[in-house]
Design a protein around this motif. Structure first.
Motif, PDB file in Angstrom:
ATOM      1  N   LEU A 187     -17.268   3.174  -9.531  1.00  0.00           N
ATOM      2  CA  LEU A 187     -17.848   2.880  -8.021  1.00  0.00           C
ATOM      3  C   LEU A 187     -18.196   4.056  -7.456  1.00  0.00           C
ATOM      4  N   LEU A 188     -17.478   5.053  -7.717  1.00  0.00           N
ATOM      5  CA  LEU A 188     -17.825   6.335  -7.390  1.00  0.00           C
ATOM      6  C   LEU A 188     -19.052   6.813  -7.965  1.00  0.00           C
ATOM      7  N   GLU A 189     -18.938   6.987  -9.241  1.00  0.00           N
ATOM      8  CA  GLU A 189     -19.986   7.887  -9.843  1.00  0.00           C
ATOM      9  C   GLU A 189     -21.624   6.697  -9.796  1.00  0.00           C
ATOM     10  N   SER A 190     -21.351   5.531  -9.362  1.00  0.00           N
ATOM     11  CA  SER A 190     -22.533   4.875  -9.110  1.00  0.00           C
ATOM     12  C   SER A 190     -22.802   4.997  -7.646  1.00  0.00           C
ATOM     13  N   GLY A 191     -22.278   5.530  -6.766  1.00  0.00           N
ATOM     14  CA  GLY A 191     -22.692   5.923  -5.498  1.00  0.00           C
ATOM     15  C   GLY A 191     -22.427   4.642  -4.404  1.00  0.00           C
ATOM     16  N   LYS A 192     -21.596   3.561  -5.202  1.00  0.00           N
ATOM     17  CA  LYS A 192     -21.434   2.442  -4.165  1.00  0.00           C
ATOM     18  C   LYS A 192     -20.279   2.544  -3.302  1.00  0.00           C
ATOM     19  N   VAL A 193     -19.421   3.463  -3.696  1.00  0.00           N
ATOM     20  CA  VAL A 193     -18.064   3.865  -2.722  1.00  0.00           C
ATOM     21  C   VAL A 193     -18.016   5.306  -2.330  1.00  0.00           C
ATOM     22  N   SER A 194     -17.595   5.626  -1.400  1.00  0.00           N
ATOM     23  CA  SER A 194     -17.449   7.189  -1.006  1.00  0.00           C
ATOM     24  C   SER A 194     -15.815   7.683  -0.706  1.00  0.00           C
ATOM     25  N   ALA A 195     -15.530   8.605  -1.167  1.00  0.00           N
ATOM     26  CA  ALA A 195     -14.125   9.058  -1.065  1.00  0.00           C
ATOM     27  C   ALA A 195     -13.869   9.632   0.443  1.00  0.00           C
ATOM     28  N   ALA A 196     -12.833   9.230   1.281  1.00  0.00           N
ATOM     29  CA  ALA A 196     -12.453   9.727   2.377  1.00  0.00           C
ATOM     30  C   ALA A 196     -10.886   9.894   2.426  1.00  0.00           C
ATOM     31  N   THR A 197     -10.509  10.781   3.639  1.00  0.00           N
ATOM     32  CA  THR A 197      -9.028  11.091   3.702  1.00  0.00           C
ATOM     33  C   THR A 197      -8.675  10.223   4.553  1.00  0.00           C
ATOM     34  N   PRO A 257      -6.062  -1.891  12.763  1.00  0.00           N
ATOM     35  CA  PRO A 257      -7.005  -2.018  13.901  1.00  0.00           C
ATOM     36  C   PRO A 257      -7.367  -1.055  14.720  1.00  0.00           C
ATOM     37  N   GLY A 258      -8.390  -0.774  15.144  1.00  0.00           N
ATOM     38  CA  GLY A 258      -8.957   0.265  16.046  1.00  0.00           C
ATOM     39  C   GLY A 258      -8.911   1.695  15.461  1.00  0.00           C
ATOM     40  N   ASN A 259      -9.139   1.759  14.120  1.00  0.00           N
ATOM     41  CA  ASN A 259      -8.971   2.829  13.424  1.00  0.00           C
ATOM     42  C   ASN A 259     -10.411   3.668  13.469  1.00  0.00           C
ATOM     43  N   ARG A 260     -10.554   4.926  13.339  1.00  0.00           N
ATOM     44  CA  ARG A 260     -11.596   5.754  13.525  1.00  0.00           C
ATOM     45  C   ARG A 260     -12.545   5.582  12.726  1.00  0.00           C
ATOM     46  N   TYR A 261     -12.483   4.881  11.563  1.00  0.00           N
ATOM     47  CA  TYR A 261     -13.595   4.840  10.805  1.00  0.00           C
ATOM     48  C   TYR A 261     -14.490   3.432  10.796  1.00  0.00           C
ATOM     49  N   GLY A 262     -13.896   2.774  11.674  1.00  0.00           N
ATOM     50  CA  GLY A 262     -14.353   1.182  11.789  1.00  0.00           C
ATOM     51  C   GLY A 262     -14.037   0.339  10.688  1.00  0.00           C
ATOM     52  N   ILE A 263     -12.931   0.544   9.746  1.00  0.00           N
ATOM     53  CA  ILE A 263     -12.671  -0.146   8.662  1.00  0.00           C
ATOM     54  C   ILE A 263     -11.907  -1.417   9.045  1.00  0.00           C
ATOM     55  N   ILE A 266       0.733  -1.225   0.036  1.00  0.00           N
ATOM     56  CA  ILE A 266      -0.011   0.033  -0.026  1.00  0.00           C
ATOM     57  C   ILE A 266       1.052   1.191  -0.065  1.00  0.00           C
ATOM     58  N   ILE A 267       0.721   2.042  -0.962  1.00  0.00           N
ATOM     59  CA  ILE A 267       1.749   3.139  -1.130  1.00  0.00           C
ATOM     60  C   ILE A 267       1.248   4.462  -0.548  1.00  0.00           C
ATOM     61  N   VAL A 268       2.080   5.029   0.343  1.00  0.00           N
ATOM     62  CA  VAL A 268       1.756   6.221   1.076  1.00  0.00           C
ATOM     63  C   VAL A 268       2.379   7.319   0.332  1.00  0.00           C
ATOM     64  N   LYS A 269       1.600   8.492   0.310  1.00  0.00           N
ATOM     65  CA  LYS A 269       2.291   9.579  -0.338  1.00  0.00           C
ATOM     66  C   LYS A 269       1.919  10.977   0.547  1.00  0.00           C
ATOM     67  N   ASP A 270       2.990  11.682   0.806  1.00  0.00           N
ATOM     68  CA  ASP A 270       2.712  12.707   1.580  1.00  0.00           C
ATOM     69  C   ASP A 270       1.900  12.510   2.835  1.00  0.00           C
ATOM     70  N   GLY A 271       1.995  11.390   3.459  1.00  0.00           N
ATOM     71  CA  GLY A 271       1.464  11.010   4.729  1.00  0.00           C
ATOM     72  C   GLY A 271      -0.018  10.315   4.503  1.00  0.00           C
ATOM     73  N   PHE A 272      -0.663  10.273   3.034  1.00  0.00           N
ATOM     74  CA  PHE A 272      -1.872   9.600   2.904  1.00  0.00           C
ATOM     75  C   PHE A 272      -1.955   8.362   2.223  1.00  0.00           C
ATOM     76  N   ILE A 273      -2.990   7.616   2.477  1.00  0.00           N
ATOM     77  CA  ILE A 273      -2.931   6.214   1.806  1.00  0.00           C
ATOM     78  C   ILE A 273      -3.662   6.650   0.320  1.00  0.00           C
ATOM     79  N   LEU A 284     -18.575   1.562   2.132  1.00  0.00           N
ATOM     80  CA  LEU A 284     -17.261   1.247   1.458  1.00  0.00           C
ATOM     81  C   LEU A 284     -16.705   2.693   1.030  1.00  0.00           C
ATOM     82  N   LEU A 285     -15.429   2.774   1.571  1.00  0.00           N
ATOM     83  CA  LEU A 285     -14.600   4.127   1.525  1.00  0.00           C
ATOM     84  C   LEU A 285     -13.461   3.718   0.665  1.00  0.00           C
ATOM     85  N   THR A 286     -12.934   4.878  -0.215  1.00  0.00           N
ATOM     86  CA  THR A 286     -11.617   4.607  -0.741  1.00  0.00           C
ATOM     87  C   THR A 286     -10.977   6.027  -0.227  1.00  0.00           C
ATOM     88  N   SER A 287      -9.582   6.074  -0.808  1.00  0.00           N
ATOM     89  CA  SER A 287      -8.773   7.105  -0.548  1.00  0.00           C
ATOM     90  C   SER A 287      -9.114   8.347  -1.475  1.00  0.00           C
TER      91      SER A 287
END
Length: 209
Positions: A160-170, A178-184, A121-128, A144-147
């Motif tokens: 997936l984004l255009e169909s509304g099946k997935v939402s973007a999040a920071t 484990p124990g993350n704020r989003y419940g992923i 999993i590639i991190v750039k500037d501190g973000f997934i 369902l979330l995506t970067s």
């Protein structure tokens, strides 16, 4: 046009007797040509694609279109899904892959940092961002979330984004452990060849920091 022009690749899935997401592929080719060459060069609707070889028509096939301002080649090969059960978080430095370059050496170099894991999993500037060959979708309860900062806006992710099946999040590394704020609880790798309903879930306990 000179020999220094970069080449780009579009990977299109053939299955169930048809090509998939052709309009999204066409739009990406158009955007790429417009950004790099200053002209969309009249990208057609991809109905010009040659027929899939007869011996492959009943399989899932990877169709590769290699192009710059012109189409250089169209290749077909059977597709086999890679088995990925673990992911390692790596720092991508200043990597830029917002266009789908044919030259994947930078991504391959990062993939080589996976150690005992199956993929990175590639991190750039501190973000997934992404893995070395797919976007990522994360299951968080009934969401369902995506970067919101992918390296590349893949056609499957766009669908997936255009169909509304997935939402973007920071998302930062702590947000997919484990124990993350989003419940992923799990991750899915998706790309043009790997729709969400065929992607295997990867438990976040199998993500290595």
């Amino acid at each position: 046009m000179t020999q220094n022009n970069p080449l780009f690749i579009e990977t299109i899935r053939w299955s169930d007797g048809k090509f998939h997401l052709l309009e999204l592929h066409r739009r990406r080719m158009e955007r790429t040509r417009l950004e790099v060459f200053g002209s969309a060069c009249g990208v057609p609707d991809l109905t010009w694609l040659p027929p899939v070889p007869e011996n492959l028509k009943n399989q899932t096939v990877k169709c590769r279109v290699i192009y710059d301002i012109a189409i250089h080649s169209v290749e077909f090969e059977p597709y086999a899904q890679r088995k990925v059960g673990s992911l390692k978080i790596v720092d991508g430095g200043g990597i830029d892959y917002h266009l789908k370059y044919h030259d994947r050496s930078a991504l391959s170099g990062l993939a080589g940092m996976r150690g005992d894991a199956d993929e990175v999993i590639i991190v750039k500037d501190g973000f997934i961002t992404d893995t070395s060959y797919s976007n990522l979708v994360f299951a968080a309860g009934d969401r369902l979330l995506t970067s919101d900062r992918p390296l590349l806006h893949g056609v499957m992710l766009s669908h997936l984004l255009e169909s509304g099946k997935v939402s973007a999040a920071t998302l930062r590394p702590d947000d997919i452990l484990p124990g993350n704020r989003y419940g992923i609880t799990s991750a899915f790798m998706v790309n043009a060849m790997l729709p969400l309903d065929t992607a295997k879930p990867i438990d976040i306990s199998d993500i290595i920091r």
